[in-house]
Design a protein around this motif. Structure first.
Motif, short mmCIF file in Angstrom:
data_model
loop_
_atom_site.label_atom_id
_atom_site.label_comp_id
_atom_site.label_asym_id
_atom_site.label_seq_id
_atom_site.Cartn_x
_atom_site.Cartn_y
_atom_site.Cartn_z
N THR A 280 0.96 -1.11 -0.02
CA THR A 280 -0.06 0.01 0.00
C THR A 280 0.74 1.12 -0.15
O THR A 280 1.72 1.14 0.77
CB THR A 280 -1.07 0.13 1.30
OG1 THR A 280 -1.69 -1.21 1.25
CG2 THR A 280 -1.99 1.08 1.30
N ILE A 281 0.51 2.31 -1.04
CA ILE A 281 1.39 3.52 -0.91
C ILE A 281 0.72 4.47 -0.77
O ILE A 281 -0.71 4.45 -0.87
CB ILE A 281 2.07 3.43 -2.44
CG1 ILE A 281 0.94 3.45 -3.56
CG2 ILE A 281 2.96 2.38 -2.65
CD1 ILE A 281 2.02 3.64 -4.90
N THR A 282 1.17 5.59 -0.63
CA THR A 282 0.35 6.89 -0.33
C THR A 282 -0.31 7.20 -1.47
O THR A 282 -0.05 6.97 -2.63
CB THR A 282 1.14 8.16 0.20
OG1 THR A 282 2.27 8.39 -0.88
CG2 THR A 282 2.07 7.61 1.32
N ALA A 283 -1.43 8.11 -1.24
CA ALA A 283 -2.21 8.84 -2.33
C ALA A 283 -1.39 9.59 -3.27
O ALA A 283 -1.39 9.72 -4.53
CB ALA A 283 -3.42 9.57 -1.91
N ALA A 284 -0.29 10.32 -2.68
CA ALA A 284 0.70 11.40 -3.36
C ALA A 284 1.54 10.45 -4.11
O ALA A 284 1.76 10.80 -5.56
CB ALA A 284 1.39 12.07 -2.45
N ALA A 285 1.92 9.42 -3.85
CA ALA A 285 2.81 8.48 -4.68
C ALA A 285 1.82 7.71 -5.72
O ALA A 285 2.66 7.68 -6.80
CB ALA A 285 3.43 7.44 -3.63
N ALA A 286 1.01 7.38 -5.34
CA ALA A 286 0.05 6.56 -6.49
C ALA A 286 -0.38 7.68 -7.63
O ALA A 286 -0.31 7.52 -8.91
CB ALA A 286 -1.37 6.42 -6.01
N ARG A 287 -0.51 9.10 -7.18
CA ARG A 287 -0.84 10.12 -8.15
C ARG A 287 0.42 10.38 -8.91
O ARG A 287 0.21 10.52 -10.30
CB ARG A 287 -1.36 11.17 -7.58
CG ARG A 287 -1.53 12.38 -8.35
CD ARG A 287 -2.09 13.57 -7.70
NE ARG A 287 -2.40 14.79 -8.47
CZ ARG A 287 -1.66 15.66 -8.69
NH1 ARG A 287 -0.49 15.85 -7.88
NH2 ARG A 287 -1.97 16.79 -9.35
N LEU A 288 1.64 10.29 -8.48
CA LEU A 288 2.75 10.59 -9.19
C LEU A 288 2.89 9.35 -10.41
O LEU A 288 3.23 9.76 -11.56
CB LEU A 288 3.92 10.41 -8.32
CG LEU A 288 5.47 10.41 -8.99
CD1 LEU A 288 5.51 12.02 -9.83
CD2 LEU A 288 6.50 10.29 -8.03
N ILE A 289 2.95 8.25 -10.08
CA ILE A 289 2.98 7.13 -10.81
C ILE A 289 1.86 7.15 -12.01
O ILE A 289 2.40 7.00 -13.11
CB ILE A 289 2.76 5.78 -10.09
CG1 ILE A 289 3.96 5.54 -9.14
CG2 ILE A 289 2.62 4.39 -10.93
CD1 ILE A 289 3.93 4.49 -8.16
N GLU A 290 0.71 7.50 -11.78
CA GLU A 290 -0.37 7.67 -12.56
C GLU A 290 -0.08 8.65 -13.61
O GLU A 290 -0.02 8.52 -14.96
CB GLU A 290 -1.62 7.80 -11.90
CG GLU A 290 -2.99 7.82 -12.87
CD GLU A 290 -3.36 9.19 -13.40
OE1 GLU A 290 -3.61 9.22 -14.50
OE2 GLU A 290 -3.19 10.26 -12.77
N VAL A 291 0.42 9.87 -13.17
CA VAL A 291 0.58 11.10 -14.14
C VAL A 291 1.75 10.59 -14.96
O VAL A 291 1.85 10.90 -15.99
CB VAL A 291 0.77 12.16 -13.10
CG1 VAL A 291 1.36 13.48 -14.19
CG2 VAL A 291 -0.54 12.66 -12.64
#
Ligand code: MG
Ligand code: MG
Length: 246
Positions: free
Chosen positions: A112-123
């Motif tokens: 499980t990763i932070t929302a900020a990390a997940a957003r970075l990967i997605e973007v």
């Protein structure tokens, strides 16, 4: 340089090997796994497919993949680093088939990763695909970087300047470079048979970088997380063809 049908076929095959390296390493990513474990998995794919490594011994690089966790941007050396829950890890893979190269990278979360990390990967992945969408014959090379930059900066992120994508073929890194930003001029016209590795490196914070004393690992200057996605893509009459997809 433009590649003929036979050359493109070899690059397609090299791309499939790289895609399998992605698939197998991705499956293995979990807390407790070391970056050297991932390297072993990738090396096994290269051997099983009868390919050669383009990373191993490249200017002395000691492994077949690069593994770059968290605030490491690119070029990390696999070793005894143990992945922990909440990490993100960038994995860059390459392979050679009959002298022709493939090169591609992804970033994945560990558990499980932070929302900020997940957003970075997605973007970051979305910025790569925005660049790929520009890869039509007749368009200009630097429209790729312009599209990458628009997606990344719209999200408030920093686009790394010191490391860039590249043409690819009988060597991993060929000219011209493919920047991930608008370099001030449109660059060459894209023609069918050209092949490029497009690889946005995107930081949550500042785009600035520094290198560790190991001579390889590239870090974000401000310690912010960084993500890296890359594909090897050909310009065809029917638009971009991504060689490094499974
Ligand atoms: Mg790469
Ligand atoms: Mg590359």
């Amino acid at each position: 340089m433009r590649r003929n049908a036979d050359e493109l076929n070899k690059m397609r095959r090299a791309g499939k090997v790289v895609a399998e390296m992605h698939e197998k390493t991705r499956e293995a990513i979990r807390p407790g796994v070391t970056t050297m474990d991932l390297n072993k998995i990738a090396a096994d794919v290269i051997e099983r497919r009868g390919a050669r490594s383009n990373f191993l011994n490249y200017h002395g690089f000691p492994a077949v993949i690069c593994t770059s966790p968290n605030d490491m941007i690119v070029h990390g050396i696999p070793g005894d680093y143990v992945l922990v829950e909440g990490d993100i890890i960038s994995v860059d893979c390459g392979a050679i088939i009959e002298g022709y190269h493939g090169d591609a990278a992804y970033t994945a979360g560990v558990g499980t990763i932070t929302a900020a990390a997940a957003r970075l990967i997605e973007v970051t992945e979305r910025s790569l695909w925005a660049g790929i969408d520009q890869m039509t014959k007749g368009n200009r090379l630097n429209e790729i970087g312009r599209a990458v930059q628009q997606v990344a900066e719209a999200a408030g992120y920093g686009v790394v300047r010191e490391y860039v994508g590249h043409a690819i073929g009988t060597a991993m890194h060929e000219s011209p470079q493919v920047t991930n930003y608008w370099p001030g001029k449109p660059g060459p016209t894209l023609k069918e048979g050209m092949v490029f590795a497009v690889e946005p490196m995107i930081n949550i914070g500042s785009p600035s970088t520094y290198q560790l004393d190991d001579g390889w690992s590239v870090m974000t200057a401000d310690g912010s997380l960084s993500a890296h996605f890359e594909h090897t893509i050909a310009i065809t009459d029917n638009g971009p063809e991504v060689f490094t997809l499974a």
